[in-house]
Design a protein around this motif. Structure first.
Motif, PDB file in Angstrom:
ATOM      1  N   UNK A   7     -34.336  72.189 -15.636  1.00  0.00           N
ATOM      2  CA  UNK A   7     -35.170  73.383 -15.852  1.00  0.00           C
ATOM      3  C   UNK A   7     -35.796  73.339 -17.241  1.00  0.00           C
ATOM      4  N   UNK A   8     -34.998  72.902 -18.237  1.00  0.00           N
ATOM      5  CA  UNK A   8     -35.472  72.891 -19.630  1.00  0.00           C
ATOM      6  C   UNK A   8     -36.654  71.957 -19.841  1.00  0.00           C
ATOM      7  N   UNK A   9     -36.750  70.905 -19.036  1.00  0.00           N
ATOM      8  CA  UNK A   9     -37.858  69.970 -19.266  1.00  0.00           C
ATOM      9  C   UNK A   9     -39.102  70.274 -18.426  1.00  0.00           C
ATOM     10  N   UNK A  10     -39.063  71.378 -17.665  1.00  0.00           N
ATOM     11  CA  UNK A  10     -40.218  71.758 -16.851  1.00  0.00           C
ATOM     12  C   UNK A  10     -41.168  72.673 -17.622  1.00  0.00           C
ATOM     13  N   UNK A  11     -42.477  72.443 -17.465  1.00  0.00           N
ATOM     14  CA  UNK A  11     -43.506  73.348 -17.981  1.00  0.00           C
ATOM     15  C   UNK A  11     -44.542  73.510 -16.864  1.00  0.00           C
ATOM     16  N   UNK A  12     -44.779  74.753 -16.445  1.00  0.00           N
ATOM     17  CA  UNK A  12     -45.766  74.995 -15.381  1.00  0.00           C
ATOM     18  C   UNK A  12     -46.838  75.930 -15.905  1.00  0.00           C
ATOM     19  N   UNK A  13     -48.087  75.464 -15.881  1.00  0.00           N
ATOM     20  CA  UNK A  13     -49.149  76.331 -16.411  1.00  0.00           C
ATOM     21  C   UNK A  13     -50.443  76.155 -15.635  1.00  0.00           C
ATOM     22  N   UNK A  14     -51.321  77.141 -15.777  1.00  0.00           N
ATOM     23  CA  UNK A  14     -52.642  77.068 -15.139  1.00  0.00           C
ATOM     24  C   UNK A  14     -53.695  77.024 -16.236  1.00  0.00           C
ATOM     25  N   UNK A  76     -44.959  63.975 -19.752  1.00  0.00           N
ATOM     26  CA  UNK A  76     -45.495  63.829 -21.112  1.00  0.00           C
ATOM     27  C   UNK A  76     -44.388  64.132 -22.109  1.00  0.00           C
ATOM     28  N   UNK A  77     -44.082  63.141 -22.930  1.00  0.00           N
ATOM     29  CA  UNK A  77     -43.069  63.292 -23.993  1.00  0.00           C
ATOM     30  C   UNK A  77     -41.756  63.885 -23.474  1.00  0.00           C
ATOM     31  N   UNK A  78     -41.283  63.338 -22.367  1.00  0.00           N
ATOM     32  CA  UNK A  78     -39.986  63.771 -21.847  1.00  0.00           C
ATOM     33  C   UNK A  78     -40.026  65.056 -21.041  1.00  0.00           C
ATOM     34  N   UNK A  79     -41.211  65.677 -20.927  1.00  0.00           N
ATOM     35  CA  UNK A  79     -41.332  66.912 -20.136  1.00  0.00           C
ATOM     36  C   UNK A  79     -42.052  66.615 -18.822  1.00  0.00           C
ATOM     37  N   UNK A  80     -41.703  67.356 -17.785  1.00  0.00           N
ATOM     38  CA  UNK A  80     -42.421  67.252 -16.518  1.00  0.00           C
ATOM     39  C   UNK A  80     -43.377  68.438 -16.454  1.00  0.00           C
ATOM     40  N   UNK A  81     -44.665  68.146 -16.461  1.00  0.00           N
ATOM     41  CA  UNK A  81     -45.673  69.207 -16.535  1.00  0.00           C
ATOM     42  C   UNK A  81     -46.300  69.424 -15.160  1.00  0.00           C
ATOM     43  N   UNK A 359     -39.782  75.711 -11.353  1.00  0.00           N
ATOM     44  CA  UNK A 359     -40.986  75.367 -12.117  1.00  0.00           C
ATOM     45  C   UNK A 359     -41.859  74.371 -11.385  1.00  0.00           C
ATOM     46  N   UNK A 360     -41.267  73.595 -10.482  1.00  0.00           N
ATOM     47  CA  UNK A 360     -42.051  72.584  -9.753  1.00  0.00           C
ATOM     48  C   UNK A 360     -42.906  73.238  -8.677  1.00  0.00           C
TER      49      UNK A 360
END
Length: 528
Positions: A7-14, A76-81, A359-360
């Motif tokens: 969860x910590x490595x997820x970033x979800x954005x529009x 990107x840099x260890x994060x799943x975007x 987040x996915x």
């Protein structure tokens, strides 16, 4: 807390903006940095046959605008975007509104030449309804635009949000020399018609350094020092908590087409953007760290691949772990379903996934089981709230031009309206089909797709309605009486809910006054 690391490595954005502010171009630069694509497609250039990676419908490639939200996932840099590129055109606003329910934060692109435009205002209202954290990217700094201070003032005033610049531009238009990164204290130099590279970045511990004068010239170096002193004096350090609460929006300046200022924003985004959050449901708040899976459908897309008549339902995972081939409970249909080929996306390219975490955004093959807002769980019955259907503004009757293709037309219009492209109403007690949309361009898209994808030709006749209101009442007899007397103005939506079609605001107000026992609703979430 089983899946805390994931969860910590997820970033979800529009990414949201007015049309032509450079949103799709910015999306592609993100994908380049994430290594997801090797070359960017020029969105509107006919010379380059590679179209924008995120525009995958034929009509989008022909017109050079995005008409459906695209979903892209990259590392990107260890994060799943998880990045959702939304349509900018106001006629497709409803798709964008729904997408905003599926993300945790937003990047708003503002054109430095045109400033804040009508669609930008509307989108920000939706973000504010949900307190969504926003980062602002002021694009096209290499074109002659508005004064940087005036632009910030305009954005703050028009969008009712406090801004906090994290980079600062040195001139604009043909004199644009680059940006100073207030966060990392470095200077990024701009050279026209070249892409920004690492060697263009100068680390500066003190702006009084002579290097600044050498690189920018005495006059521009002095202006930059004054500007930075002023900005620092007014804003100070960024309070990340204020950003996460949706009270303050960090601002970056750059030029997406030149890949300039984009990396700085992406690096900061990875550092400060929210990880997936807990969500409201009809029963309770679902904590993002719960072990049991839950998620909701926020978008449906038919014929992603024209060769195969497929429908994909896009699901946002809210809690637990989604696993391939596992049975999940479909709350509305009260039945268990499983998925042998769930997908993650890079626009049209699909990869089968084994699992997904909060987040996915994943794609599920749909044989007609899903509608927007449907919830999947590991057994519990609840709905995720806040995914409304809005009242349309333009109404037209659907007229079949080829009686031999009636079946194809019926199937096509059912599938397209399931996607949320438009709303379908059937006249009460009759079979006249009425299509309701937010904008005229949607009718063009429907007509085009019915012909291309289903072989059905149709035309539209404009109807004199001003608004659709869902009607409910605790007194069944009163509701039956109203529908009988007003049958010409009453229709049913796809779910069989009654809708009153008002010819004007006056008619609507009159009916509301005359029928105090009946409630008139402007969104359909009341039926959840």
């Amino acid at each position: 807390m089983k899946y805390e690391q994931e969860i910590k490595r997820r970033r979800s954005f529009a990414i949201i903006s007015h049309p032509d502010a450079g949103k799709t171009t910015l999306t592609e630069k993100f994908l380049l940095f994430g290594g997801a694509i090797q070359t960017a497609g020029a969105v509107k250039s006919n010379k380059i046959k590679k179209h924008a990676a995120s525009d995958f419908m034929e009509i989008e490639r022909q017109r050079g605008i995005s008409v459906a939200t695209s979903v892209m996932t990259f590392e990107y840099k260890g994060c799943l975007v998880n990045l959702l590129d939304t349509p900018g055109h106001k006629d497709f606003a409803e798709d964008t509104y729904r997408t905003l329910t599926a993300v945790d934060s937003v990047i708003l692109v503002v054109d430095s030449v045109n400033g804040v435009e009508a669609q930008t205002r509307r989108l920000m209202e939706v973000c504010r309804m949900r307190d969504t954290p926003v980062i602002v990217f002021i694009n096209k700094m290499d074109r002659d635009g508005k004064n940087r201070f005036d632009l910030l003032e305009e954005i703050e005033k028009e969008l009712s949000i406090s801004l906090h610049p994290l980079t600062w531009p040195i001139n604009s238009g043909k004199d644009f020399k680059g940006v100073y990164n207030l966060y990392d204290k470095n200077l990024l130099l701009f050279t026209a018609n070249t892409k920004a590279a690492e060697e263009d970045s100068l680390h500066i511990s003190d702006l009084a350094d002579e290097v600044v004068d050498q690189k920018l010239g005495d006059r521009d170096a002095e202006i930059l020092r004054e500007d930075v002193e002023l900005v620092d004096g007014v804003h100070g350090e960024l309070n990340v908590q204020d950003y996460l609460a949706g009270k303050v929006a960090p601002v970056f300046f750059g030029s997406a087409v030149n890949n300039f200022g984009v990396k700085e924003m992406l690096d900061t985004f990875i550092r400060i953007a929210p990880t997936p959050r807990s969500r409201e449901t009809s029963k309770r708040v679902i904590d993002v760290n719960e072990d049991k899976f839950s998620g909701f459908i926020f978008k449906i897309h038919a014929n992603l691949d024209p060769k195969h008549r497929d429908r994909i339902a896009f699901l946002r995972v809210c809690s637990g772990r989604f696993e391939r081939n596992k049975f999940y409970h479909h709350v509305r249909l009260d039945k268990d379903v499983r998925f042998s080929n769930p997908y993650s996306f890079l626009a049209r390219d699909k990869d089968v996934i084994e699992e997904a975490y909060p987040g996915d955004v994943i794609g599920l093959f749909d044989t007609g089981n899903f509608k927007i807002g449907d919830t999947l769980t590991e057994g519990e019955d609840f709905y995720f709230t806040g995914i409304p259907t809005f009242s349309p503004e333009i109404f037209k009757e659907l007229v079949n031009k080829d009686p031999m293709k009636t079946k194809q037309l019926e199937k096509g219009i059912m599938q397209l309206t399931d996607e949320g492209v438009a709303q379908l109403f059937t006249q009460f007690g009759g079979n006249k089909k009425i299509i309701g949309c937010v904008g005229d361009l949607q009718f063009e898209v429907i007509q085009y797709r019915l012909l291309q994808e289903y072989g059905a030709s149709c035309e539209f006749r404009t109807l004199p309605y001003y608004k659709a209101c869902w009607i409910t009442s605790n007194d069944k007899n009163k509701l039956n009486e109203f529908t009988r007397f007003k049958s010409n103005n009453v229709a049913e939506d796809k779910d069989g809910h009654l809708v009153y079609l008002a010819q004007s605001e006056w008619f609507l107000n009159t009916e509301r006054t005359n029928n105090p026992d009946i409630e008139f609703h402007f969104t359909s979430e009341v039926h959840k």
